[in-house]
Design a protein around this motif. Structure first.
Motif, PDB file in Angstrom:
ATOM      1  N   SER A 145       0.829  -1.206   0.000  1.00 62.88           N
ATOM      2  CA  SER A 145       0.000   0.000   0.000  1.00 62.88           C
ATOM      3  C   SER A 145       0.865   1.258   0.000  1.00 62.88           C
ATOM      4  O   SER A 145       0.567   2.238  -0.697  1.00 62.88           O
ATOM      5  CB  SER A 145      -0.937  -0.002   1.207  1.00 62.88           C
ATOM      6  OG  SER A 145      -1.782  -1.126   1.180  1.00 62.88           O
ATOM      7  N   THR A 146       1.954   1.226   0.774  1.00 65.71           N
ATOM      8  CA  THR A 146       2.850   2.380   0.808  1.00 65.71           C
ATOM      9  C   THR A 146       3.520   2.578  -0.550  1.00 65.71           C
ATOM     10  O   THR A 146       3.662   3.714  -1.025  1.00 65.71           O
ATOM     11  CB  THR A 146       3.922   2.184   1.905  1.00 65.71           C
ATOM     12  OG1 THR A 146       3.292   1.922   3.149  1.00 65.71           O
ATOM     13  CG2 THR A 146       4.795   3.423   2.024  1.00 65.71           C
ATOM     14  N   GLY A 147       3.926   1.472  -1.176  1.00 61.96           N
ATOM     15  CA  GLY A 147       4.530   1.574  -2.504  1.00 61.96           C
ATOM     16  C   GLY A 147       3.568   2.132  -3.528  1.00 61.96           C
ATOM     17  O   GLY A 147       3.946   2.977  -4.362  1.00 61.96           O
ATOM     18  N   VAL A 148       2.318   1.695  -3.463  1.00 59.60           N
ATOM     19  CA  VAL A 148       1.303   2.217  -4.387  1.00 59.60           C
ATOM     20  C   VAL A 148       1.085   3.706  -4.160  1.00 59.60           C
ATOM     21  O   VAL A 148       0.982   4.496  -5.117  1.00 59.60           O
ATOM     22  CB  VAL A 148      -0.012   1.437  -4.233  1.00 59.60           C
ATOM     23  CG1 VAL A 148      -1.124   2.093  -5.035  1.00 59.60           C
ATOM     24  CG2 VAL A 148       0.167  -0.018  -4.655  1.00 59.60           C
ATOM     25  N   ALA A 149       1.047   4.108  -2.896  1.00 56.52           N
ATOM     26  CA  ALA A 149       0.858   5.530  -2.582  1.00 56.52           C
ATOM     27  C   ALA A 149       2.009   6.368  -3.127  1.00 56.52           C
ATOM     28  O   ALA A 149       1.805   7.450  -3.691  1.00 56.52           O
ATOM     29  CB  ALA A 149       0.717   5.714  -1.077  1.00 56.52           C
ATOM     30  N   CYS A 150       3.243   5.876  -2.964  1.00 54.10           N
ATOM     31  CA  CYS A 150       4.408   6.608  -3.476  1.00 54.10           C
ATOM     32  C   CYS A 150       4.367   6.690  -4.999  1.00 54.10           C
ATOM     33  O   CYS A 150       4.656   7.746  -5.596  1.00 54.10           O
ATOM     34  CB  CYS A 150       5.695   5.934  -3.013  1.00 54.10           C
ATOM     35  SG  CYS A 150       6.026   6.078  -1.244  1.00 54.10           S
ATOM     36  N   LEU A 151       4.029   5.575  -5.647  1.00 54.35           N
ATOM     37  CA  LEU A 151       3.955   5.570  -7.117  1.00 54.35           C
ATOM     38  C   LEU A 151       2.905   6.553  -7.606  1.00 54.35           C
ATOM     39  O   LEU A 151       3.150   7.333  -8.538  1.00 54.35           O
ATOM     40  CB  LEU A 151       3.635   4.161  -7.603  1.00 54.35           C
ATOM     41  CG  LEU A 151       3.464   3.989  -9.121  1.00 54.35           C
ATOM     42  CD1 LEU A 151       4.743   4.359  -9.861  1.00 54.35           C
ATOM     43  CD2 LEU A 151       3.038   2.570  -9.475  1.00 54.35           C
ATOM     44  N   HIS A 152       1.742   6.565  -6.976  1.00 57.40           N
ATOM     45  CA  HIS A 152       0.676   7.485  -7.408  1.00 57.40           C
ATOM     46  C   HIS A 152       1.008   8.927  -7.087  1.00 57.40           C
ATOM     47  O   HIS A 152       0.570   9.843  -7.798  1.00 57.40           O
ATOM     48  CB  HIS A 152      -0.644   7.065  -6.773  1.00 57.40           C
ATOM     49  CG  HIS A 152      -1.282   5.904  -7.467  1.00 57.40           C
ATOM     50  ND1 HIS A 152      -2.424   5.285  -7.006  1.00 57.40           N
ATOM     51  CD2 HIS A 152      -0.953   5.234  -8.604  1.00 57.40           C
ATOM     52  CE1 HIS A 152      -2.753   4.293  -7.824  1.00 57.40           C
ATOM     53  NE2 HIS A 152      -1.867   4.245  -8.796  1.00 57.40           N
ATOM     54  N   ALA A 153       1.779   9.159  -6.026  1.00 52.61           N
ATOM     55  CA  ALA A 153       2.218  10.527  -5.731  1.00 52.61           C
ATOM     56  C   ALA A 153       3.124  11.037  -6.847  1.00 52.61           C
ATOM     57  O   ALA A 153       3.003  12.189  -7.295  1.00 52.61           O
ATOM     58  CB  ALA A 153       2.942  10.571  -4.390  1.00 52.61           C
ATOM     59  N   PHE A 154       4.026  10.178  -7.316  1.00 51.01           N
ATOM     60  CA  PHE A 154       4.908  10.569  -8.425  1.00 51.01           C
ATOM     61  C   PHE A 154       4.104  10.801  -9.700  1.00 51.01           C
ATOM     62  O   PHE A 154       4.359  11.764 -10.440  1.00 51.01           O
ATOM     63  CB  PHE A 154       5.949   9.472  -8.645  1.00 51.01           C
ATOM     64  CG  PHE A 154       6.910   9.767  -9.758  1.00 51.01           C
ATOM     65  CD1 PHE A 154       7.884  10.741  -9.616  1.00 51.01           C
ATOM     66  CD2 PHE A 154       6.832   9.083 -10.960  1.00 51.01           C
ATOM     67  CE1 PHE A 154       8.777  11.022 -10.649  1.00 51.01           C
ATOM     68  CE2 PHE A 154       7.716   9.348 -12.000  1.00 51.01           C
ATOM     69  CZ  PHE A 154       8.694  10.325 -11.842  1.00 51.01           C
ATOM     70  N   ILE A 155       3.122   9.951  -9.950  1.00 55.69           N
ATOM     71  CA  ILE A 155       2.291  10.112 -11.141  1.00 55.69           C
ATOM     72  C   ILE A 155       1.483  11.400 -11.063  1.00 55.69           C
ATOM     73  O   ILE A 155       1.359  12.142 -12.046  1.00 55.69           O
ATOM     74  CB  ILE A 155       1.365   8.892 -11.304  1.00 55.69           C
ATOM     75  CG1 ILE A 155       2.194   7.634 -11.632  1.00 55.69           C
ATOM     76  CG2 ILE A 155       0.322   9.132 -12.393  1.00 55.69           C
ATOM     77  CD1 ILE A 155       1.403   6.348 -11.580  1.00 55.69           C
ATOM     78  N   GLN A 156       0.939  11.686  -9.893  1.00 56.59           N
ATOM     79  CA  GLN A 156       0.166  12.920  -9.736  1.00 56.59           C
ATOM     80  C   GLN A 156       1.023  14.142  -9.996  1.00 56.59           C
ATOM     81  O   GLN A 156       0.592  15.099 -10.653  1.00 56.59           O
ATOM     82  CB  GLN A 156      -0.423  13.001  -8.323  1.00 56.59           C
ATOM     83  CG  GLN A 156      -1.220  14.287  -8.081  1.00 56.59           C
ATOM     84  CD  GLN A 156      -1.660  14.426  -6.627  1.00 56.59           C
ATOM     85  OE1 GLN A 156      -1.796  13.433  -5.921  1.00 56.59           O
ATOM     86  NE2 GLN A 156      -1.857  15.660  -6.189  1.00 56.59           N
TER      87      GLN A 156
END
Length: 819
Positions: free
Chosen positions: A5-16
């Motif tokens: 979940s933390t990895g997904v959050a970091c990935l989506h933060a970069f995408i955003q």
């Protein structure tokens, strides 16, 4: 699960921060804990710089102005940890790899293990069609990033089948212009999603993975603005006047072209994925450019998601960029898409929901595309301002070169390398010296790229600059080795170029041009095995590369051949222009297996280089050698079509034509008299099977365009075999009229030419004696006397005293006695 979940959050933060917007309100340094001692030593700038440097891969630098690059590195680290119970961890690792690809300057093949690790998921997701289709779609998008468009297209079609999307490109009556009076058939995409239950368990899983059930159509939904065309002729969209298409048997035949139901957003993503290869012209690689507009229009008509609609508008902008009436909207729409990125007019979750099912460009790539559009329109200054803002210095230099100011480009690169240029807006065009001499922080990959750029700008010092770039990068810069290889190749130092090019392709094997130059270098050094491997890699990366197919065929024809036969033709091979002509070399000593391989390579290459007459000549010669005579007919026809206006009858290879006629006439006219009547009739390369192709070659292609005595005589032999006696006589007479005797003018003084003409007169008289009596209603004696009398009358003044004149007198007397 927490790690994932933390990895997904970091990935989506970069995408955003770099794709969907709006701008991030959190920094990478705020999500990790430091000790009090480390806290004062690490700045946000150093953390981002370290992440950018680590994201460089395969000698390709990562984009240095990416926001929150540390978020992507955090995600990669978390996804690389072992997961025993979370099956979708491999899927998220695949998504992170796809995002990483978009950050690099050039695509780099990351790892085959990443893609193979998600293959077991297909069996697990077989009962969940949307998830199953999403995975196939994302693998296809990754293949598209690698440039494997054919494989990608197959994956997209597979995804459509998995999600239950029914679609068909067909025609329906309608109007495209405001003044159109008659309804004409217009291209339309009929598409329908499968029925989905909003309460199903799958929809909950799909929503969590990045897809959801189709929401109801809401005209007030916050989506990017769709600009109107406002043209005085074209309608905003095609108006269909028919409620049914021309399709008879189809699952979507009931869909009304003028009122189609909304598609599920995931199905919209699949439709758009089919349109990614905008410049495609080969149907085998998916949709061609002309077919894409109905696909994009089908998605734009029902805006259901912010990211999906953005991608649809972007694709429409690309399709319209080459059309006079739509280029203005194309540019304005692209500008509007760039401007709406940072605006928080829709929920972040909605923007991210289908991101992984699209190939949405990053904000810097979209701005770069806008700048390139300005360049095409001639607005160089505006384009350069965008490039300077993005710090894409190579593009800035190209703009200065376009304006014939190479010195400005060199000054910019030197300022960057020497640390005199700190900020993107402190550009050299303002001619203001920088107040600060603090060296700009450059990671190794970026600095190496700048030295390569300086080498391109300063040819006299290029070698030193390229070598310095290679050293600075720690011998990891693919760009440096490509530049060095190209430098030596351009100067004919092929043996020196080969090691550089081999290092370049080992660093990044996805660039077909590097493989091509390596192959040409190996050809020049007569290293045929390496040349074959290089050109094979070229066509495996891009199987539409006609030049590589042609060069591969040339290599096959030179492998395993005695060296004495190679030196005469090696200098013509590997020139990089795909124009090696086999007519200058002998193919007798070439192994038959190599000829077959060359034949197949040329046949494939001609699909994409249809107008390359040199390739058609090579194909014709190889086809004759391997016994594919029907293909040799086709090749000879193409050569005549391409070259007849420039070189006339010389475009016909008479040796080939005569061998083709021999292949037909060696069999009996009556197929029943042949030893194997069935095979003779059906074999397209001999006898009656070849006859229609040879007749078509002569009667429809060659003779209407060019003529010569030899051509007419070959045609006459074919007619003789068919026992078409009147046509035989006519063909021989036409051949005589095209000969030296038939075209000789009064006043000719060349004795050798005249004596050859006398022989031709005797030949045509003998032919008339032989075939004249068989022709119906033809007075051959009268024709023969007329030929002799006319020839003697034209040449009497200069050649009456020549000993050969007696031959003509005797011939004339014989014809009189035969009355």
């Amino acid at each position: 699960m927490v790690r994932l979940s933390t990895g997904v959050a970091c990935l989506h933060a970069f995408i955003q921060g770099n794709w969907t917007g709006p701008d991030l309100d959190i920094l990478p340094s705020k999500v990790i804990q430091y000790s009090s001692e480390v806290l004062g030593q690490i700045s946000e700038e150093s953390l981002n710089g370290k992440a950018i440097a680590e994201l460089a891969y395969g000698g390709e630098p990562a984009y240095h102005l990416a926001d929150g690059a540390a978020f992507l590195r955090f995600a990669q680290f978390l996804f690389s940890l072992p997961y025993q119970h979370c099956q979708t961890a491999a899927w998220w690792k695949l998504r992170a790899s796809s995002v990483h690809q978009d950050v690099l300057d050039e695509p780099v093949f990351l790892s085959s293990a990443i893609q193979s690790s998600v293959e077991p998921l297909f069996s697990s997701l077989s009962s969940l069609p949307d998830l199953d289709g999403s995975l196939a779609l994302e693998i296809g998008l990754l293949e598209h990033r690698y440039g494997h468009d054919k494989v990608a297209s197959e994956k997209f079609v597979q995804a459509a089948k998995k999600t239950g999307l029914e679609y068909e490109l067909t025609g329906a009556l309608g109007k495209r212009t405001k003044f159109q009076q008659t309804d004409l058939s217009q291209l339309v995409l009929l598409a329908q999603s499968r029925e989905r239950s909003s309460q199903s368990t799958e929809n909950n899983l799909v929503e969590s993975a990045g897809a959801t059930s189709a929401p109801p159509v809401d005209e007030s939904r916050a989506v990017p603005e769709t600009l109107a065309l406002n043209d005085d002729t074209l309608l905003e969209q095609t108006e269909f006047t028919s409620s049914s298409s021309t399709t008879r048997e189809s699952r979507v035949k009931h869909v009304d072209p003028s009122s189609q139901p909304p598609l599920h957003p995931l199905d919209q993503c699949i439709i758009l994925a089919l349109c990614l290869n905008v410049k495609n012209t080969s149907p085998s690689h998916g949709l061609t450019g002309e077919q894409m507009s109905p696909y994009v229009a089908r998605v734009i008509s029902h805006p259901l998601n912010w990211s999906v609609h953005t991608m649809a508008l972007l694709l429409r902008s690309r399709l319209e960029s080459t059309r006079t009436r739509t280029v203005e909207r194309s540019t304005l729409q692209l500008q509007a898409l760039v401007d709406q990125m940072p605006v928080a007019d829709s929920a972040i979750s909605e923007r991210l929901l289908y991101f992984h099912s699209l190939h949405l460009p990053s904000k810097w790539e979209m701005q770069r595309e806008l700048a390139l559009r300005f360049l095409i329109l001639g607005v160089v200054k505006s384009a350069m301002e965008i490039f300077e803002k993005l710090e894409m210095w190579e593009e800035v230099v190209k703009c200065w070169i376009t304006m014939e100011r190479r010195d400005k480009g060199i000054a910019i690169v030197r300022d960057l390398l020497e640390g005199r240029k700190e900020e993107a807006d402190a550009v050299i065009s303002r001619s203001k010296p920088s107040a600060s001499h603090r060296r700009q922080i450059l990671d190794e990959a970026r600095e190496a790229k700048l030295w390569c750029l300086l080498g391109d700008l300063e040819p006299d010092h290029a070698l030193d600059h390229y070598e310095r770039a290679w050293t600075l990068s720690g011998e990891t810069s693919g760009r440096a080795m490509r530049s060095l290889g190209g430098y030596y190749f351009a100067r004919g130092e092929f043996s020196t170029a080969i090691p550089c090019l081999k290092k370049a392709v080992s660093i990044n094997p996805l660039l077909s041009r590097t493989w091509f130059i390596l192959g040409c270098s190996c050809v020049r050094t007569e290293d045929w095995n390496e040349a074959r491997n290089a050109f094979s890699r070229c066509v495996s990366i891009d199987d539409e590369d006609g030049e590589s197919w042609n060069n591969l065929a040339s290599v096959y024809l030179r492998m395993d051949v005695p060296s004495d036969n190679l030196h005469q033709s090696a200098d013509n091979a590997g020139s990089g222009d795909g124009e090696d002509d086999l007519r200058e070399s002998s193919t007798a000593s070439i192994p038959f297996s190599n000829k077959i391989l060359a034949f197949r390579a040329l046949k494939q290459g001609l699909k994409y280089s249809y107008e390359n007459w040199r390739m058609w000549i090579n194909y014709m010669i190889v086809a004759m050698d391997v016994g594919e005579l029907s293909e040799a007919c086709r090749a000879q026809a193409r050569v005549v079509e391409e070259r007849n206006q420039k070189i006339g009858a010389a475009c016909v290879d008479m040796d080939v034509v005569e061998r083709l006629v021999d292949a037909v006439t060696r069999e009996p006219l009556n197929p029943e008299e042949a030893v194997d009547a069935t095979s003779i009739a059906s074999n397209p390369n001999e006898g009656h099977g070849l006859l229609p192709r040879v007749v078509d070659l002569l009667e429809r292609t060659i003779l209407p365009r060019v003529s010569s005595t030899r051509i007419f005589r070959a045609y006459a032999r074919l007619l003789t075999w068919q026992e078409r006696w009147n046509d035989v006589v006519k063909a021989y007479l036409d051949g005589y009229r095209a000969s030296a005797a038939g075209t000789m003018e009064k006043g000719e003084t060349n004795e050798t030419k005249w004596r050859d003409a006398v022989d031709e007169v005797q030949d045509i008289v003998d032919i008339l004696r032989n075939f004249g009596p068989r022709a119906v209603g033809f007075n051959w004696q009268l024709q023969a006397r007329s030929i002799v009398r006319t020839f003697m009358g034209r040449t009497r003044d200069n050649f009456e005293d020549d000993p050969a004149w007696e031959k003509l007198m005797k011939l004339q007397e014989e014809l009189r006695n035969e009355e």
